[in-house]
Design an enzyme around this catalytic site. Structure first.
Site, PDB file in Angstrom:
ATOM      1  CG  ASP A  66      -0.380 -10.087   2.303  1.00 26.12           C
ATOM      2  OD1 ASP A  66      -0.293 -10.763   1.579  1.00 26.12           O
ATOM      3  OD2 ASP A  66      -1.403  -9.433   2.619  1.00 26.12           O
ATOM      4  CG  HIS A 123      -2.285 -10.507  -1.628  1.00 29.18           C
ATOM      5  ND1 HIS A 123      -2.173 -10.471  -0.047  1.00 29.18           N
ATOM      6  CD2 HIS A 123      -3.561 -10.660  -1.884  1.00 29.18           C
ATOM      7  CE1 HIS A 123      -3.578 -10.097   0.384  1.00 29.18           C
ATOM      8  NE2 HIS A 123      -4.255 -10.186  -0.494  1.00 29.18           N
ATOM      9  CB  SER A 378      12.777  35.555  29.513  1.00 28.21           C
ATOM     10  OG  SER A 378      13.250  34.293  28.885  1.00 28.21           O
TER      11      SER A 378
END
Length: 563
Positions: A66, A123, A378
């Site tokens: 842009d 813009h 575990s």
């Protein structure tokens, strides 16, 4: 290279067209700026829906092509933001290095000689903040990592600059390109943005990531790409190599991620040990086709990923498309909020109760696969099948009901669960099976383990049992069944019936309203099933009837076999 930009005269272009390698030449175009709409137009709300469910796009890199960006705008603050994803290769050009942060991770200009990434039009800042801006007021979640490639001025964008920016964005590692610009419609082959977008798509922009499941989590994250290998393709290896159960000689997979098939005489964790012993740095396990979209989570001995059959085929296709396939395994931690959840497992029973087809089974399914729960040893010291492959979730629910209503019978508890259970997933769509198709209504039977004097028991059709569901075989003649319900809600309450009839079947409920005057009151209703005239429907069809009051709703599923 696939193309280049140059200033040429018409005569020079004609000379180029004579070259045997020439494909096409497109004149420069100026693409006008377009205005994007606000999130509210898209129905995006900060605390609900797609925005929330996607975690506001966390970890996604957006390339905005842009007019530039205002890096000091609060929309691009990096407060609370993690560092950019490891794949990001972009940069802040010229004298704007200090303007980049963990939110605005790149700024570039096209062409370099006379451009600036600072927005002089507004813009670019507008579109960037719409696509990836943080919440300015009262926000504590900043969703997107935002990479910006600048290619326009206030007048518009040169098509050649846009293509250059798209190429750069792809190489930099963006996931999504945001282009709020365009020109008059023209054929795709003559549209530079369309051609660039096609190339972007080929390169995986939107990027290709394949999700899987694992209970392994490394203490140190490694985002390095490693060679990808499928054992069994090498004739020196065992034909059983693809199962990763034997034939993987020491160091044969040195520094590689190994692709393994489910099966053989070895567990998933065992496969990982074989891969590790052969020098592998990671493993991807492909499930069987009949498992659909199911995956398993195991505590592996090395970084590993359990993927679906479909995704496994995508990985194999990729491997066959290149001489040097690579992959990496990244770990996102515990991810919740999957819109498809809950999903039936591939091994859930689906068939009707053959011994008693007049009773719809199963009563209730609480899909629970890979549930985290207690384990006798575990996990730090053992690697075993340590997440239950399936855990039936109805028992804890039944326990809660029993605690709340200690006088309720098992049948009453079952009925309460059956008639109030959700039939939709987190996306508010019908619950799916392992193929991600709507789950079939059929899916457990039990026997009465005591002696019964059958002469003292009145025989009734199975479908006439006071069950909270209906399972019947319907021919040309209509059938009527009764059900008795008990009021466990408010003393004075009224319930109206809603009917969703199975295809080709007429369902009439009488009465259509049940009015209770006291707690535990019992009322009876009748349901008549008939085949619709001129209906050619056959096989199993399904529907339901639902009783609804001001506060409660109870649902009875209906399964009809049309003969």
């Amino acid at each position: 290279m696939k193309g280049f930009a140059a200033r040429l005269s018409a005569e020079q272009v004609k000379e180029m067209e004579k070259k045997p390698v020439f494909i096409s030449a497109q004149p420069q175009r100026i693409l006008s700026l377009h205005t994007t709409h606000t999130p509210s137009f898209l129905g995006l709300q900060q605390n609900s829906g797609l925005w929330r469910d996607s975690n506001y796009g966390k970890g996604v890199i957006i390339g905005v092509l842009d007019t530039g960006i205002s890096p000091d705008h609060p929309s691009f603050s990096d407060e609370g933001m993690p560092p950019p994803p490891a794949k990001w290769k972009g940069k802040c050009e010229l004298n704007f290095t200090t303007k980049c942060n963990n939110k605005l991770i790149g700024m570039r200009t096209f062409p370099k000689e006379n451009g600036s990434p600072i927005d002089d039009d507004g813009h670019g800042t507008h579109t960037a903040s719409t696509a990836a801006g943080g919440f300015v007021r009262g926000a504590n979640v900043y969703g997107n990592a935002n990479g910006t490639a600048v290619a326009c001025d206030s007048i518009g964008c040169d098509a050649s600059d846009i293509l250059a920016a798209m190429d750069a964005a792809i190489d930099d590692g963006v996931d999504i390109l945001s282009l709020s610009l365009g020109g008059f419609t023209r054929p795709f082959y003559n549209d530079p943005v369309a051609l660039g977008a096609y190339t972007s798509t080929e390169r995986g922009i939107l990027a290709r990531e394949i999700e899987g499941e694992s209970a392994f989590h490394p203490k140190v994250l490694n985002s390095t790409f490693f060679p990808l290998n499928e054992p069994g393709k090498n004739e020196r290896e065992s034909t059983e190599g693809s199962y990763c159960q034997d034939g993987l000689v020491y160091n044969s997979n040195g520094g590689k991620i190994v692709l393994c098939q489910v099966g053989g005489n070895i567990s998933r964790v065992g496969k990982g040990q074989v891969v590790k012993n052969s020098g592998g740095v990671g493993m991807i396990i492909i499930n069987k086709e009949e498992n659909g979209f199911m995956t398993s989570a195991n505590v592996h001995v090395l970084p590993a990923l359990d993927v679906t059959y479909a995704n496994g085929m995508k990985i194999l296709a990729y491997m066959n498309s290149t001489k040097k396939p690579v992959a990496r395994i990244t770990f996102e931690g515990t991810v919740i909020g999957d819109k498809n959840a809950p999903v039936f497992s591939g091994f859930s029973s689906r068939r009707p109760n053959l011994a008693s087809p007049g009773v719809l089974k199963p009563d209730i399914i609480g899909p629970g696969v890979n549930i985290l729960a207690a384990w006798p040893t575990s996990m730090e010291t053992t690697q075993t099948q340590n997440l239950p492959s399936i855990l039936f979730l109805a028992p804890p629910l039944a326990a809660l009901l029993k605690s709340t209503h200690p006088t309720w019978s098992p049948a009453a508890i079952k009925s309460a669960i059956m008639t109030t259970a959700d039939t939709v997933n987190l996306a508010n769509k019908p619950i799916l099976d392992e193929r991600l198709f709507p789950a079939n209504i059929f899916a457990v039977q039990s026997l009465l383990q005591r002696k019964v004097n059958c002469s003292e028991v009145k025989s009734i059709p199975e479908a006439q049992l006071n069950y909270p569901s209906f399972s019947i075989t319907l021919g040309a003649n209509s059938q009527t069944y009764t059900r008795t319900v008990t009021n466990t809600g408010e003393a004075k309450s009224s319930y109206s019936v809603e009917i969703v009839s199975p295809q080709g079947v007429s369902v009439i409920v009488n009465p259509s309203t049940l009015k209770f005057s006291k707690l535990n009151q019992k009322l009876t209703y009748r349901v008549t099933f008939s085949r619709m005239a001129n209906s050619s429907t056959s096989g199993t069809v399904k529907g339901f009837l639902k009783w609804t009051s001001n506060r409660h709703s109870v649902r009875s599923p209906i399964a009809v076999v049309l003969v």
